[in-house]
Each structure stands twice: as structure tokens, then as C-alpha cells.
Design an enzyme around this catalytic site. Structure first.
Site, PDB file in Angstrom:
ATOM      1  CB  CYS A 113      -0.953  -0.016   1.182  1.00  0.00           C
ATOM      2  SG  CYS A 113      -1.947  -1.529   1.254  1.00  0.00           S
ATOM      3  CG  HIS A 238      -3.456   2.941   1.131  1.00  0.00           C
ATOM      4  ND1 HIS A 238      -3.820   2.278  -0.011  1.00  0.00           N
ATOM      5  CD2 HIS A 238      -3.645   2.071   2.158  1.00  0.00           C
ATOM      6  CE1 HIS A 238      -4.216   1.054   0.296  1.00  0.00           C
ATOM      7  NE2 HIS A 238      -4.115   0.908   1.611  1.00  0.00           N
ATOM      8  CG  ASN A 268      -6.833  -1.255   0.389  1.00  0.00           C
ATOM      9  OD1 ASN A 268      -5.986  -1.164  -0.487  1.00  0.00           O
ATOM     10  ND2 ASN A 268      -6.522  -1.289   1.665  1.00  0.00           N
TER      11      ASN A 268
END
Length: 315
Positions: A113, A238, A268
Site C-alpha cells: 500500500c 492510501h 482498497n
């Protein structure tokens, strides 16, 4: 000094979607309302059996090459953790599939990430060292292939996708300082063991890590650049989850009007989440020329990174 800027961004998300109703159908005992209140995610994108990081990367990059000539690419960075191959690198495969020049450097970054920030840092340094004028960063993962349908920690959160970004030299500099950090003591809190078909995540520990490390990272970046948080125009994080991001905003006392979010309908997408958000924010005119923007990635590793950029309209 050679300047650097983000020149163009394009992304691709699989056509197959999994929404909250499907999640409930597959897991009738789950409290979907409670899950949604924590994640804030309505739907996620799931790659099919024929799709992998290579096919997704080709689709996002071909969209990019409609605007930017591929023969001008001087280096290729692929950020991924879910390649079908341990060797060769995905970047070497994509150099061939995309028909890029043979005199380029191509390599992978095995980061999650925070991976886009790492890739942007390396690309900026290559350009500033006058070792290339145009770099292609592809952030791509297919986490859902490693998440079983009854994995409560991961299934409601992660999406598959690919985002391709051109980073180029410029007379002016639009990419400022970076700040990074690593805490491998929490490495196994988000992990996929050899031979396993299911990603493990200790959600509470990863959330606590994010809430602690991200504000500290941004404060260090502000100090490094001699800026106050009130002078930053926009923030793009993020896209982890509603719970994590809301906690960070509260701790940092960030005005919600300065924040762009897309996790609600994208989920995500790991390293691709920041560049996808940048592209969406640009299309919605959320970002304006010369906006001072902080980008922050955090997660697998455990790792984190932030960068201060000045926004320049992209292709």
C-alpha cells in the site's frame, strides 16, 4: 536541477464487481451493517480466472499510450506483490508485452500500500540523475485471488486493479521531499505465506499502526519542507478504510474539504489506490494547478511513505 512531474495517469478495474448484498449472500452470519460502518466500502472489483496482473497492466497502460508515445519510455517500474511468477520479474514480461524499447531498465518493487510512493521516489531520482526523461510506473495487484470468500478481515476491503503513471522531467519541479518509514516487527500482521491461498490480516493491529505512524510521518514531512499543515491545499491518502482514514483526519485536524476519497466504490486497490484517486480527483476538478498536495501510503511491511507535490494538470 532537473525538475520532475506526474505527466499522465490511467487505470483499469475489472468488470466483475462484488457488492455488499453478494457479501451477505456468501456469508449470511456476517453483520454487514457493522462491517460497512468500519470499512465504508460499498463495492469492490474482482479479477476473473483469465485476468492477472499482466493483463490488467496491459489494459491500463494501453489507455495511457493513446496519449503518450511508448517509444519515449526510458524505464519501467512495476509495483506488485501478486505476480504469477517468482521469476522472471513482471516488469520484464510487460516490457515485451507492451513492446517497449530494449534499451530501458525494467524492475519490480515488492511493496504493497506504500508502493506508489516508493515507485515515485525511485522514478524521481532516476530522472534527476539524468538517467532517463520519462518513466512508467505500473501499480497492479490481484489480492482477491488470495482471499477466500469467508475471510472477514480482508474480503470486505480489497479490490483488484491496475494504474499506470508517466513521470517525466520538466523545467520546473513539481515533486518535492519524501518521508519514509518501516517497522518489520508488524510484518506478519498483513501477510501471505508461501503456499497459502488466503491473505492474513490482523485488522486491529494494522489499524493501530496506521493511526500512529501516518500522522507522525506527515509531521516529519512538514518539518522537512518547512510547511504548516494549514498551508497544504489537498491530501490524498492510501484508501485503506473509513475507520482508519477518519481517525487520521481527526488526529491531524485536517479539513474534510481538503480530502479526496474513493474507497466507497473502489475498495482498497493496494499500491494502485493513490494514483487511481489522483486520476479521479483530477477528472472531478478537485485538484487545481499549483495545489500543494500531500500523498501518503501505508500498509504491508509494515511500511509507510509520504511526498509533497505541486499539482500540474495531467493528460
Amino acid at each position: 536541477m532537473i525538475g520532475v512531474k506526474i505527466k499522465a495517469i490511467e487505470y483499469y478495474l475489472p468488470k466483475q464487481v462484488e457488492n455488499l448484498k453478494q457479501l451477505k449472500r456468501n456469508n449470511p452470519k456476517w453483520d454487514i451493517k457493522k462491517i460497512f460502518s468500519a470499512t465504508g466500502i460499498n463495492k469492490r472489483y474482482i479479477s476473473n480466472d483469465e485476468e492477472d496482473i499482466i493483463s490488467l497492466s496491459i489494459k491500463s497502460t494501453k489507455k495511457l499510450f493513446k496519449k503518450f508515445p511508448k517509444n519515449k519510455i526510458d524505464f519501467l517500474i512495476v509495483v506488485t506483490q501478486t505476480s504469477n511468477f517468482k521469476l522472471p520479474s513482471a516488469s520484464c514480461i510487460l516490457q515485451s508485452k507492451l513492446n517497449l524499447r530494449n534499451d530501458i531498465r525494467a524492475f519490480d518493487i515488492n511493496m504493497g500500500c506504500s508502493g506508489f510512493i516508493y515507485g515515485l521516489n525511485i522514478a524521481s531520482n532516476i530522472i534527476r540523475n539524468n538517467e532517463g526523461k520519462n518513466g512508467l510506473i505500473i501499480c497492479t495487484d490481484v489480492y482477491t485471488k488470495f482471499i477466500q470468500k469467508n475471510n472477514r478481515s480482508c474480503r470486505p476491503i480489497f479490490s483488484d486493479g491496475s494504474c499506470s503513471t508517466i513521470v517525466s522531467s520538466d523545467k520546473k519541479n513539481y515533486i518535492d521531499a519524501f518521508e519514509f518509514g518501516t517497522d518489520g516487527r508488524g510484518a506478519l500482521d498483513l501477510s501471505l505465506n508461501e503456499g497459502s491461498k488466503n491473505i492474513y490480516m490482523n485488522g486491529s493491529r494494522v489499524a493501530l499502526f496506521s493511526i500512529k505512524r501516518v500522522p507522525a510521518c506527515i509531521k516529519k514531512l512538514l518539518k522537512r519542507t518547512n510547511k504548516k499543515i494549514t498551508t497544504i491545499d489537498k491530501f490524498i491518502f492510501h484508501q485503506a478504510s473509513k475507520y482508519v482514514l477518519d481517525k487520521i483526519y481527526k488526529i491531524m485536524n485536517i479539513d474534510k474539504n481538503k480530502i479526496f476519497e474513493n474507497y466507497q466504490n473502489c475498495g482498497n486497490t493496494v499500491s494502485a489506490s493513490i494514483p487511481i484517486a489522483l486520476k479521479m480527483a483530477s477528472k472531478k476538478k478537485f485538484l487545481k494547478n499549483n495545489d500543494k498536495v500531500i500523498l501518503t501510503g501505508f500498509g504491508v511491511g509494515l511500511s509507510w511513505g509520504s511526498v509533497l507535490i505541486k499539482w500540474k494538470k495531467i493528460n
